[in-house]
Design a protein around this motif. Structure first.
Motif, PDB file in Angstrom:
ATOM      1  N   VAL A  20       0.841  -1.207   0.000  1.00 27.89           N
ATOM      2  CA  VAL A  20       0.000   0.000   0.000  1.00 27.89           C
ATOM      3  C   VAL A  20       0.871   1.250   0.000  1.00 27.89           C
ATOM      4  CG1 VAL A  20      -1.630   1.347   1.388  1.00 27.89           C
ATOM      5  CG2 VAL A  20      -1.989  -1.097   1.082  1.00 27.89           C
ATOM      6  N   VAL A  21       1.856   1.285   0.888  1.00 26.89           N
ATOM      7  CA  VAL A  21       2.747   2.452   0.965  1.00 26.89           C
ATOM      8  C   VAL A  21       3.515   2.621  -0.343  1.00 26.89           C
ATOM      9  CG1 VAL A  21       4.788   3.393   2.119  1.00 26.89           C
ATOM     10  CG2 VAL A  21       2.926   2.406   3.472  1.00 26.89           C
ATOM     11  N   THR A  22       3.983   1.517  -0.899  1.00 25.88           N
ATOM     12  CA  THR A  22       4.718   1.575  -2.169  1.00 25.88           C
ATOM     13  C   THR A  22       3.836   2.130  -3.281  1.00 25.88           C
ATOM     14  OG1 THR A  22       6.040  -0.321  -1.492  1.00 25.88           O
ATOM     15  CG2 THR A  22       6.034   0.214  -3.840  1.00 25.88           C
ATOM     16  N   LEU A  23       2.594   1.686  -3.338  1.00 28.73           N
ATOM     17  CA  LEU A  23       1.677   2.194  -4.366  1.00 28.73           C
ATOM     18  C   LEU A  23       1.417   3.689  -4.187  1.00 28.73           C
ATOM     19  CD1 LEU A  23      -0.899  -0.731  -4.661  1.00 28.73           C
ATOM     20  CD2 LEU A  23       0.709   0.045  -6.408  1.00 28.73           C
ATOM     21  N   LEU A  24       1.236   4.125  -2.959  1.00 27.03           N
ATOM     22  CA  LEU A  24       0.987   5.548  -2.730  1.00 27.03           C
ATOM     23  C   LEU A  24       2.215   6.393  -3.063  1.00 27.03           C
ATOM     24  CD1 LEU A  24      -1.158   5.401   0.530  1.00 27.03           C
ATOM     25  CD2 LEU A  24      -1.921   5.784  -1.816  1.00 27.03           C
ATOM     26  N   VAL A  25       3.395   5.885  -2.718  1.00 27.99           N
ATOM     27  CA  VAL A  25       4.627   6.597  -3.084  1.00 27.99           C
ATOM     28  C   VAL A  25       4.758   6.629  -4.600  1.00 27.99           C
ATOM     29  CG1 VAL A  25       7.150   6.448  -3.015  1.00 27.99           C
ATOM     30  CG2 VAL A  25       5.820   6.166  -0.917  1.00 27.99           C
ATOM     31  N   ILE A  51      -6.860   3.633  -5.854  1.00 28.96           N
ATOM     32  CA  ILE A  51      -7.892   2.597  -5.730  1.00 28.96           C
ATOM     33  C   ILE A  51      -7.243   1.232  -5.530  1.00 28.96           C
ATOM     34  CG2 ILE A  51      -9.687   1.352  -7.013  1.00 28.96           C
ATOM     35  CD1 ILE A  51     -10.560   4.079  -8.144  1.00 28.96           C
ATOM     36  N   ALA A  52      -6.165   0.992  -6.250  1.00 29.19           N
ATOM     37  CA  ALA A  52      -5.443  -0.277  -6.071  1.00 29.19           C
ATOM     38  C   ALA A  52      -4.883  -0.376  -4.653  1.00 29.19           C
ATOM     39  CB  ALA A  52      -4.317  -0.393  -7.099  1.00 29.19           C
ATOM     40  N   ALA A  53      -4.336   0.716  -4.141  1.00 31.71           N
ATOM     41  CA  ALA A  53      -3.803   0.724  -2.774  1.00 31.71           C
ATOM     42  C   ALA A  53      -4.926   0.495  -1.765  1.00 31.71           C
ATOM     43  CB  ALA A  53      -3.090   2.049  -2.494  1.00 31.71           C
TER      44      ALA A  53
END
Length: 122
Positions: A20-25, A51-53
């Motif tokens: 999740v953090v990686t996707l947001l970054v 949305i994926a995160a």
């Protein structure tokens, strides 16, 4: 048996939160990297990655608890007896009159104290 399943989910939860953090970054960095692109494409990219995160986050233990809380809240809201329009109008009128009366009383007290202080001070 259920306890061991929860422990295993907790082990994977850390990995899921890392995703999740990686996707947001990735969304933030990608938005900055593609700054020269049209804003609509950048917004769509950030929305899709967010949305994926969120989808990954909802598969964690905390995410399932949040989903259950939302369902419970929806059920509670459906059980609430909402006031009718006349009840709402009457309550609003009572509150407005009470505020007006208290405001006038405070104004009167302030005026009298100001007048008294002017008399004392000179």
């Amino acid at each position: 048996m259920k306890h061991s399943a929860e422990v295993q989910e907790s082990r994977h939860d850390g990995l899921k939160w890392a995703v999740v953090v990686t996707l947001l970054v990735l969304a933030v960095v990608g938005n900055t990297y593609f700054a020269d692109q049209a804003i609509i494409y950048r917004v769509l990219g950030v929305v899709v990655v967010s949305i994926a995160a969120a989808a990954v986050a909802l598969t964690t233990t905390k995410g399932r608890e949040l989903t259950e809380l939302a369902r419970s809240a929806k059920k509670e809201i459906q059980r609430v007896v909402w006031p009718t329009r006349p009840e709402t109008i009457q309550t609003t009128a009572i509150v407005l009159v009470a505020v007006l009366v208290v405001g006038l009383m405070l104004w009167l007290i302030d005026t009298l104290l100001g007048w008294a202080m002017s008399g004392v001070i000179g």
